[in-house]
Motif scaffolding. Structure first.
Motif: not given
Length: 114
Positions: A105, A2, A4
């Motif tokens: 992202g 992931q 961010q």
């Protein structure tokens, strides 16, 4: 993995912003990390990429104004944007890639306007 991203916002022409992108995995150091951007109504284009060894590639319109660097200990890649122009206005996306793998992202908006 992931990703961010943070650091977008509104800035006046000639100003600076720093975008950050933190990855969730410790294997971050294996990836080519990069930033791409998508202006309103246009396609997504390369801003800059940086390999695990620090080799850098820039898109044509940002060389000399933008810098990309990474901190593998923090699983974070940064985009330092200086001398911003209205045409830099776009949604900026963080990217992590290695052969056969490509992660994106969520974008962060950068608006350059007086």
């Amino acid at each position: 993995v992931q990703l961010q991203a943070s650091g977008g916002g509104l800035v006046q022409p000639g100003g600076s912003l720093r975008l950050s992108c933190a990855a969730s995995e410790s294997i971050f150091s294996l990836f080519i990390m990069g930033w791409y951007r998508q202006p309103p109504g246009k396609q997504r284009d390369l801003v800059a990429t940086i390999t695990s060894r620090g080799s850098i590639e820039f898109g044509d319109s940002v060389q000399g104004r933008f810098t990309i660097f990474r901190d593998n200990a923090k699983n974070t890649v940064y985009l330092q944007m200086n001398n911003l122009k209205p045409e830099d206005t776009a949604v900026y996306y963080c990217n992590a890639q290695m052969p056969g793998i490509n992660y994106w992202g969520k974008g962060t908006q950068v608006t350059v306007s007086s």
